[in-house]
Design a protein around this motif. Sequence first.
Motif, short mmCIF file in Angstrom:
data_model
loop_
_atom_site.label_atom_id
_atom_site.label_comp_id
_atom_site.label_asym_id
_atom_site.label_seq_id
_atom_site.Cartn_x
_atom_site.Cartn_y
_atom_site.Cartn_z
N MET A 161 27.38 -2.03 39.42
CA MET A 161 27.41 -3.12 38.47
C MET A 161 28.53 -2.89 37.47
O MET A 161 28.88 -1.74 37.16
CB MET A 161 26.08 -3.24 37.70
CG MET A 161 24.85 -3.44 38.56
SD MET A 161 23.34 -3.61 37.57
CE MET A 161 23.47 -5.31 37.05
N THR A 162 29.07 -3.94 36.94
CA THR A 162 29.96 -3.83 35.81
C THR A 162 29.13 -3.66 34.55
O THR A 162 27.92 -3.93 34.54
CB THR A 162 30.85 -5.08 35.66
OG1 THR A 162 30.01 -6.19 35.32
CG2 THR A 162 31.61 -5.37 36.94
N THR A 163 29.78 -3.20 33.50
CA THR A 163 29.06 -3.04 32.23
C THR A 163 28.46 -4.37 31.77
O THR A 163 27.32 -4.41 31.29
CB THR A 163 30.03 -2.50 31.15
OG1 THR A 163 30.57 -1.27 31.59
CG2 THR A 163 29.31 -2.29 29.83
N GLU A 164 29.21 -5.45 31.92
CA GLU A 164 28.74 -6.76 31.48
C GLU A 164 27.53 -7.22 32.29
O GLU A 164 26.60 -7.84 31.75
CB GLU A 164 29.87 -7.79 31.57
CG GLU A 164 31.01 -7.58 30.60
CD GLU A 164 31.94 -6.47 31.04
OE1 GLU A 164 31.95 -6.17 32.27
OE2 GLU A 164 32.63 -5.90 30.18
N ILE B 277 28.81 5.49 27.66
CA ILE B 277 27.57 5.64 26.87
C ILE B 277 26.54 4.56 27.16
O ILE B 277 25.42 4.64 26.65
CB ILE B 277 27.88 5.63 25.36
CG1 ILE B 277 28.43 4.26 24.94
CG2 ILE B 277 28.84 6.75 24.99
CD1 ILE B 277 28.48 4.06 23.45
N ILE B 278 26.89 3.56 27.96
CA ILE B 278 26.01 2.42 28.09
C ILE B 278 24.65 2.79 28.68
O ILE B 278 23.61 2.32 28.23
CB ILE B 278 26.68 1.29 28.91
CG1 ILE B 278 25.81 0.05 28.93
CG2 ILE B 278 27.01 1.77 30.32
CD1 ILE B 278 25.56 -0.56 27.59
N LEU C 13 25.48 -8.35 20.85
CA LEU C 13 25.30 -7.13 20.06
C LEU C 13 25.49 -5.88 20.92
O LEU C 13 26.10 -4.90 20.49
CB LEU C 13 23.91 -7.12 19.41
CG LEU C 13 23.68 -8.18 18.34
CD1 LEU C 13 22.24 -8.14 17.85
CD2 LEU C 13 24.64 -8.00 17.17
N LEU C 14 24.97 -5.92 22.14
CA LEU C 14 25.15 -4.77 23.02
C LEU C 14 26.61 -4.61 23.43
O LEU C 14 27.12 -3.49 23.53
CB LEU C 14 24.27 -4.91 24.26
CG LEU C 14 22.80 -4.56 24.11
CD1 LEU C 14 22.03 -4.90 25.37
CD2 LEU C 14 22.64 -3.07 23.80
N ALA C 15 27.25 -5.72 23.68
CA ALA C 15 28.65 -5.67 24.10
C ALA C 15 29.55 -5.06 23.02
O ALA C 15 30.59 -4.47 23.33
CB ALA C 15 29.14 -7.07 24.47
N TRP D 1 33.72 -11.91 27.71
CA TRP D 1 32.28 -12.16 27.80
C TRP D 1 31.61 -12.12 26.43
O TRP D 1 30.67 -12.89 26.17
CB TRP D 1 31.63 -11.14 28.74
CG TRP D 1 31.86 -11.43 30.18
CD1 TRP D 1 32.67 -10.76 31.05
CD2 TRP D 1 31.27 -12.50 30.94
NE1 TRP D 1 32.63 -11.34 32.30
CE2 TRP D 1 31.77 -12.41 32.25
CE3 TRP D 1 30.39 -13.52 30.63
CZ2 TRP D 1 31.40 -13.30 33.26
CZ3 TRP D 1 30.01 -14.40 31.62
CH2 TRP D 1 30.52 -14.30 32.92
N SER D 2 32.07 -11.23 25.55
CA SER D 2 31.50 -11.17 24.19
C SER D 2 31.77 -12.47 23.44
O SER D 2 30.89 -13.01 22.77
CB SER D 2 32.08 -9.99 23.42
OG SER D 2 31.78 -8.77 24.04
#
Length: 604
Positions: A58-61, A121-122, A112-114, A206-207
């Motif tokens: 998966m990507t971070t997003e 660290i995600i 907020l997570l982004a 995306w943010s």
Amino acid sequence: MQIKTLRVAPPCWIFSQASAWLQVDFRRQDEYCAMQTLPTKTLTRFRPSSAGAFTIDMTTEQLIAAVSVFWLVSANQLFFTTALKGLPLAAPATWGFAMALVVMVASLQFFLLALVAHRAIIKPLLALLLIVTASAAYFMQAYGVYFDPSMVRNILRTDVAEAREIVSWRLVLHFALYAALPLALLWRVRIMKRPVLRAAAHRLGWSALAFVVAAGAVLAVFQPFASLMRNQKEVRYLITPANLAWSVGSVGAQSLRGAGKPRLPIGLDATRIAPAAGAKPQLLVVVVGETARAANWGLSGYARQTTPQLAQLTKLMPQGLTNFPRVTSCGTNTEVSVPCMFAPVGRRNYNESDIRGSESLLHVLARVGVAVQWRDNQSGCKGVCDGLPTESTLDTSLNNLCADGRCLDAALLDGLAARLDAAKGTQVLVLHMLGNHGPSYFRRYPLEFAKFAPYCQSDDLAKCTREEIVNAYDNALLYTDHVLAQLISQLQSHAASVDSSVIYVSDHGESLGEKGLFLHGMPYAIAPGEQTQVPMVTWFSSGMQQTLGLNAACLQTRAAQPASHDHLFHSVLGMLNVKTALYEPKLDLFAPCRGAQALLASRS
């Protein structure tokens, strides 16, 4: 992990992108698309590895979006229930408002997570958030708790014994479903590597999209949303885990600002007129109750007599004991109320930073020569007694009263007779009770006080009926009544040699199922009366009444009027004849009934 590259034709592009996003192996469609001969795309999917395990690319997003949707569904029921309360469910406007809130919460969580997400660290960050969010969601849904900064501070100060009592099989099951299972899936996720600039561009895009979507959702229903935030601004502390992040950050920032700084001295101008030569020693006992609510206090008109021993003392000593039936607490949890009641500003000019950063009433008394001691049967004095003599009931060897890291409140009276025998000068003894601290009300009293039955005998209130919960709570009040009566009796037995007095007041109340709420800690602005109306009782030996010139009939009249925690600081200063600019006579409960003022009051 096995990665398979397929030849994907442009007509299959949309399908392929959805497949990659969802990480689903649509085998037939893959085969169809692979047969195409047009320009190609690359599709990544997961499948079992040779070892039998699997990983998910998966990507971070993508990971942030998946977790945001999970929390939307699993942790925000109380928010949506509260936000939509009173709205007609069949109305199209209600559905539109609900959908806008859904979009807003999901987009807000993503945004907020982004802001803090990074490939390195995600996963650890999400693992921590999954654990605390699952725990918070459980207590919010089970007890109607709001996670504002004061509640977070209360939790951080919880001791091991208290934490152990709130662990139940229902909590374990909830944790397994909403934390352990997601953690197992998170463990199998592999974050895809991308060039730094490309990853940053994706994150930024995306943010920005999430922010725009959240803002658009709010604007689409701005009028009802603004009304909700204006009339129920505390509802923001139900958006989980955003509420946790904000509240923990707020508490942390305040702690850092105060770290290493000494408490600001107060009452530096305080003086005290020494008692006359030959006067008897004086002892004031301030009993800080725990979680006792006025609605169930027998002396205040409750249908049940939960204070039979105090009622009997009232008959035996009608001039000594006074009940205050209309008293308001400073807060709805111990972390707020205890520092507040020992501060000069109280609730009327409440400033948490000033209260926590300053000395208390006890420091002022110690400065003018009063011997002060704090005796604790709970989770500490919350800074009120910093630097002053303190002791815990757990330091005693009362095996019959203490077990599993907890003591019954009678342990607070251990050694009192010896203290009275050796009394000199003026002393203030503060007894911090365990009282009715929930949810384990049945653990707060010996079996012989289980008068009201059937009573709840579980730490998990969901296993008990409301009648059983109230019965257990009322039994705990019976024991508080017993301890207070024993305290007064011991003081009375030494009345010939020591002038003594007692002020008992609970720190906050408790909800027992009213409006679906249990326990305490609601934001003060929306807290029900069950959590803010508390019992208060005073008692003066005959010698203390004479020393103060106290008119008992006048005090009974004053007791019928409203009072609050704000009165404690100034009433104690007045009783002990301490002079300082901090003292406000209008907040001294006893001032109108002392000396010449009492005489004037009796004639009017």
